[in-house]
Every structure is written in C-alpha cells, then in structure tokens.
Design a protein around this motif. Structure first.
Motif, short mmCIF file in Angstrom:
data_model
loop_
_atom_site.label_atom_id
_atom_site.label_comp_id
_atom_site.label_asym_id
_atom_site.label_seq_id
_atom_site.Cartn_x
_atom_site.Cartn_y
_atom_site.Cartn_z
N ALA A 35 -14.64 -81.26 -15.35
CA ALA A 35 -13.85 -80.03 -15.77
C ALA A 35 -14.62 -78.99 -16.04
O ALA A 35 -14.43 -77.74 -15.93
CB ALA A 35 -12.62 -80.56 -16.94
N THR A 36 -15.67 -79.46 -16.83
CA THR A 36 -16.71 -78.54 -17.44
C THR A 36 -17.34 -77.50 -16.32
O THR A 36 -17.43 -76.46 -16.47
CB THR A 36 -17.80 -79.20 -18.51
OG1 THR A 36 -16.95 -79.76 -19.40
CG2 THR A 36 -18.49 -78.05 -18.86
N ARG A 37 -17.56 -78.41 -15.28
CA ARG A 37 -18.43 -77.75 -14.19
C ARG A 37 -17.40 -76.63 -13.69
O ARG A 37 -17.67 -75.58 -13.18
CB ARG A 37 -18.92 -78.46 -13.03
CG ARG A 37 -20.32 -79.53 -13.59
CD ARG A 37 -20.87 -80.03 -12.70
NE ARG A 37 -20.29 -81.33 -12.03
CZ ARG A 37 -20.07 -82.38 -12.65
NH1 ARG A 37 -20.82 -82.90 -13.62
NH2 ARG A 37 -19.41 -83.37 -11.90
N SER A 38 -16.03 -77.23 -13.15
CA SER A 38 -15.17 -76.23 -12.59
C SER A 38 -14.99 -74.97 -13.62
O SER A 38 -14.86 -74.11 -12.85
CB SER A 38 -13.95 -77.25 -12.35
OG SER A 38 -14.12 -78.29 -11.51
N LEU A 39 -15.24 -75.42 -14.95
CA LEU A 39 -14.77 -74.28 -15.56
C LEU A 39 -16.01 -73.21 -15.61
O LEU A 39 -15.62 -71.96 -15.80
CB LEU A 39 -14.65 -74.81 -17.09
CG LEU A 39 -14.12 -73.53 -18.24
CD1 LEU A 39 -12.84 -73.12 -17.69
CD2 LEU A 39 -13.91 -74.04 -19.43
N ARG B 191 -14.41 -87.14 -16.06
CA ARG B 191 -13.22 -85.97 -15.88
C ARG B 191 -13.58 -84.96 -16.72
O ARG B 191 -13.48 -83.65 -16.14
CB ARG B 191 -11.95 -86.63 -16.07
CG ARG B 191 -11.16 -87.93 -15.28
CD ARG B 191 -10.07 -88.11 -15.66
NE ARG B 191 -9.12 -87.34 -15.84
CZ ARG B 191 -8.02 -87.46 -16.19
NH1 ARG B 191 -7.53 -88.75 -16.65
NH2 ARG B 191 -7.07 -86.47 -16.23
N LEU B 192 -14.16 -84.83 -17.86
CA LEU B 192 -14.47 -83.94 -18.64
C LEU B 192 -15.64 -83.10 -18.31
O LEU B 192 -15.69 -81.88 -18.09
CB LEU B 192 -14.71 -84.38 -20.03
CG LEU B 192 -15.13 -83.37 -21.09
CD1 LEU B 192 -14.07 -82.25 -21.40
CD2 LEU B 192 -15.63 -84.10 -22.48
N SER C 185 -12.13 -96.73 -19.63
CA SER C 185 -10.89 -95.40 -19.60
C SER C 185 -11.95 -94.34 -20.22
O SER C 185 -11.76 -93.09 -19.89
CB SER C 185 -9.74 -95.68 -20.61
OG SER C 185 -9.19 -94.72 -20.92
N SER C 186 -13.06 -94.85 -21.33
CA SER C 186 -13.56 -93.79 -21.93
C SER C 186 -14.66 -93.40 -20.89
O SER C 186 -14.87 -91.92 -20.82
CB SER C 186 -14.42 -94.45 -23.18
OG SER C 186 -13.55 -94.83 -24.20
N GLN C 187 -15.16 -94.12 -20.13
CA GLN C 187 -16.25 -93.56 -19.13
C GLN C 187 -15.42 -92.50 -18.12
O GLN C 187 -15.98 -91.57 -17.65
CB GLN C 187 -16.91 -94.64 -18.51
CG GLN C 187 -17.71 -95.64 -19.26
CD GLN C 187 -18.32 -96.67 -18.59
OE1 GLN C 187 -17.86 -97.05 -17.34
NE2 GLN C 187 -19.05 -97.41 -19.18
N GLU C 188 -14.38 -93.16 -17.82
CA GLU C 188 -13.38 -92.14 -16.96
C GLU C 188 -13.04 -90.92 -17.39
O GLU C 188 -13.12 -89.90 -16.79
CB GLU C 188 -12.25 -93.01 -16.37
CG GLU C 188 -11.36 -92.17 -15.46
CD GLU C 188 -11.75 -91.91 -14.02
OE1 GLU C 188 -11.55 -91.21 -13.20
OE2 GLU C 188 -12.84 -93.04 -13.76
#
Length: 474
Positions: free
Chosen positions: A349-353, A345-346, A338-341
């Motif tokens: 999200a950072t690249r998308s941001l 995802r973070l 779960s932590s790796q996932e």
C-alpha cells in the motif's frame, strides 16, 4: 291505378297505441296463468332488482321478466343455459309492442328447486372454505353449560334433556326456543346462535337442530344465513338435524355432526362409565410413557456412569489441557502469519501510495505540459511564417492585377460620375457630358467636347479600355 278516396263511412281507424292496448287486453284475458317450458338465455338482473331473460326452444323464443319481489323468493339462483318451467301471464310491453311473459315463479326442469338451491349453496360455501376440517374446533371434554337452539315443544328437546340428565345431573342447559320450519325459522335460528354467544355465563357448546322430516321441513338448516351464523359462532357447534340419509348445509359447517338430537346429547355429555374408561385409558398411557421415559433416563445414567471421563477424570483433563496447548500454538502461529500478511499489505500500500502521490503526479504532468507548450509555440511560429510567406505571394499577385498598379504606369480610367460605370466605348457618352477620369493620384472631372469613334485595334500598345493614350485628354 287510382287510389280510393277516404270515405267518411269507412271503418274506424285505430292508433298504434289503441291496437297495442287491445292486443294486450286480449292476451292477458286469454292467458292469465300459463306454464311455459324453455331454456334461459340473456339473463340480466338490473339495479332495480328485476330480472330480464329470454325463454327459447329449438324454433322460437319469448321475452320474459320476473320482478324483484318474485325474484327474491326463488329458492335457487337461475342461470343462463338452465332449462326451467316458468309460471306467469302473457302481456304486451306497449312502448315497444313486444309481447312477453310476466313470470312469477321458476322451477328447474328435471330437478327440484330446493335440491338445486342446496347444491348451489353447498358448492359456493365449499369454495369459500367453510367446510374445511382445519377450522373446526374440538368439543370440551366435560362441559358444564350446554346451549340448545331448537323447538321448545318438539321431541328433540325432550330427548336431549332426558339423555343429559340420565348421564350427568349437574349439567346446566340453556334453551333458546325457535321455530324449526317455516319462513320465520331461519331468522330465529340465526338470532338464537347469536344470543347464546353473547349470554353470560357463556355456554361451552351449542346443539342446533331438530327432529327428522322432509327436505322442505328441514330447509331452514340449508339456508345460507344459518350456515354463516354457525361458522361465526365463537362456541363450538354440534349440528343435530334428524335426517340420517342426507347432510344439511348446517352439518357441513358445524364443528361436529350428529345424526339425531339424541346422538348429539350422547356425544357432548359422556356417561360416568365412558369417563371412567377414558380416564383409565389416559392413566394407562401415562403409566406407559412414564415407564418408557424412566427406562431411557436409567440407560443414559448407566452410560454416563460407565463412561471413561467419569471413571478416569484426570485423563479427560489431560486431554483437554493438550487440546488447549494445541489451540494456543495455533493462535500464536496464526497471529504471526496474520502480522506478516498485514506488513506485506502495508508495504504494498505504501508503494502504491508513493506512485499515486499527488505531488509527484503534478510534477510529471507539469513537465509534460511545459513540453507541450514549447511544441505548441514552435508549431505556431512555423505556421505563422508559412502563412506570412503565402500572404506575401498573394499580395504581390494581387498588386500586379490591381487597376491602381495600371494607373501607376501612366494609364487612366473613365467612368460615368453618377452610376460609376466604366466608359469602355464612345457610344456610352455624348457631347457635353461630364465624365470622371481616374489617375494615380486623384481624379479629373471633364466635359466631352468632341467624340471621334474608331474601330478598336487591340494590337496597338497605346489603346486601353476607357483611355486613348497614357496621360491623354478626353
């Protein structure tokens, strides 16, 4: 053909009203009471309560009316299409001149009025659900207070008292005396049911009934008011009408139907022997159920006693500990996954941001806007240059065609000073007339002294419209 004149000695002349009244008197005197058979049609009951209809057969029809007082006393509800026998008198309705039957009584043809009324009410209450078994209540097992609605002088009350006291002497009976037949019976039975429901201490069960009799004698127990009073009773009701062949409406609505008042007393008050048998039956059932439950419990206890977890509890604990270890490992692994996932995802999200950063988007849009502005300025300058060149060419062509340019070459124009119309021929002026002569740098006002007309010669280079020669005088 001549029309005979009116003669004073002619027979008496009657008015329409007089003739109609004579006919009415004749009909009423000849047919004061008649029975007429026919089929009802066009039946309508108006707000006054009177009913208007037509009696007809295969060949004729007769208007009829039955007034409110007689209509309310009919034991059944007439309907269109019903074949009836009507009793009444013949009369004439003077305002229309129609003869009609003033009916006072109707009876269905082929079936009794009471029987038809019984069937109509039975079907209607059945549709309303008053006969449903689901709404009927059970009787108390050992009632101590019994309400009775019946005649105080009939055999029914004597039979009920005798049987109740013979079976159990400690039962209290509450009698509400009523008439069980006749016009007053219906209202008294309804009132009796209501009074016993309101009485304190309240009876636990009601017996409503009477001894046997004909359909007419028992009719009070077929009335709608009695049926609705039984249905509205908060106390369970036993219908005990002594008429074993057919059911009354009260039998259908009551919580329980007894064939006779005596049978009702036997149903509601059990004898000591019946209670003892019932108690013994209940005890036997209870003993059987207890034995069955005890056997089930003993079987379950034996199973638990022989089960491995109770005989070897440490093995059961070891197994549980192993399951706990497996669950802990699964939890740790699940937490890592779960932590790796979540980290992935973070990052996404950072690249998308970053791609959607407003400052970067603004800079990109600003650069694009600057490029578009330069392109627009270049296009505008190019368009202005082309349009200027086109305008210069058009101006040169316009100047070449302008009359002012002609005047600059030494020519002049003549025009009439008021209308400003150009003078192109000598016929347009006369001697002594003033004209204006337009030159390059102004105009002259001249007077025509002499007119010398000539044929136009368009081949000559010194002839122009409105002028003879360059710089010439008028």
């Amino acid at each position: 053909m001549s029309v005979p004149a009116y003669n004073a000695v002619s027979p008496q002349i009657l008015t329409v009203s007089q003739v109609t009244r004579e006919i009415r008197n004749l009909l009423e005197g000849t047919y004061p009471k008649v029975w007429i058979e026919g089929e009802i049609s066009n039946l309508r009951v108006v707000h006054s309560g009177h009913a208007y209809f037509t009696l007809k057969d295969a060949n004729s029809q007769l208007r009829a009316v039955i007034f409110r007082s007689s209509w309310r006393q009919l034991p059944f509800t007439p309907e269109s299409g019903m074949h009836v026998v009507a009793q009444g008198r013949l009369s004439v309705y003077e305002p229309r001149g129609d003869y009609q039957l003033l009916a006072t009584f109707l009876e269905p043809k082929g079936i009794g009025a009471l029987q038809l009324a019984y069937e109509q009410l039975r079907d209607r209450l059945f549709q309303e659900g008053l006969f449903d078994e689901a709404r009927k209540r059970p009787l108390p097992l050992v009632p101590q207070r019994i309400g009775i609605v019946t005649s105080p002088t009939g055999a029914a009350i004597r039979d009920i008292i005798r049987i109740v006291h013979r079976r159990r002497a400690n039962v209290r009976l509450y009698l509400y005396p009523v008439r069980v037949q006749g016009q007053e019976a219906t209202q008294e039975i309804v009132q009796g049911i209501a009074r016993l429901n309101a009485y304190e201490p309240r009876p636990e069960v009601l017996i409503v009934g009477r001894g046997g009799g004909s359909l007419e004698d028992l009719w009070a127990f077929n009335e709608e008011q009695v049926a609705r009073a039984i249905a509205a009773s908060e106390i369970p009701v036993i219908s005990a009408v002594g008429h074993e062949i057919d059911y009354t409406i009260a039998d259908f609505v009551a919580d329980l139907r007894a064939s006779t008042p005596s049978a009702a007393a036997e149903l509601v008050v059990k004898s000591e022997e019946e209670l003892r048998q019932q108690l013994n039956s209940l005890l036997a059932r209870m003993h059987t159920i207890v034995q069955y439950r005890h056997a089930q419990a003993q079987q379950a206890l034996d199973y638990l006693f022989n089960s491995r977890p109770l005989r070897e509890p440490h093995r059961f604990v070891n197994t549980l500990q192993q399951q706990v270890d497996d669950l802990v490992l699964q939890l740790e692994k699940g937490w890592q996954n779960s932590s790796q996932e979540r980290e992935k995802r973070l990052e996404n999200a950072t690249r998308s941001l970053a791609r959607l950063n407003p400052r970067v988007r603004w800079q990109r849009l600003y650069t694009h806007l600057t490029t578009l502005e330069r392109r627009l300025q270049t296009a505008i300058r190019s368009r202005l240059i082309r349009r200027g060149e086109t305008l210069g060419g058009l101006s040169s062509r316009l100047n070449a065609l302008s009359p002012l340019a002609v005047l600059g070459r030494g020519y002049s124009l003549c025009r009439e000073p008021i209308s400003r119309q150009l003078v192109s021929r000598t016929a347009l002026v006369h001697t002594g007339q003033q004209i204006e002569v337009l030159l390059q740098d102004g105009q002259l006002t001249c007077t025509v002294d002499d007119i010398d007309s000539k044929e136009p010669d368009y081949g000559r280079s010194d002839f122009r419209t409105g002028s003879e020669t360059p710089g010439g005088n008028s």
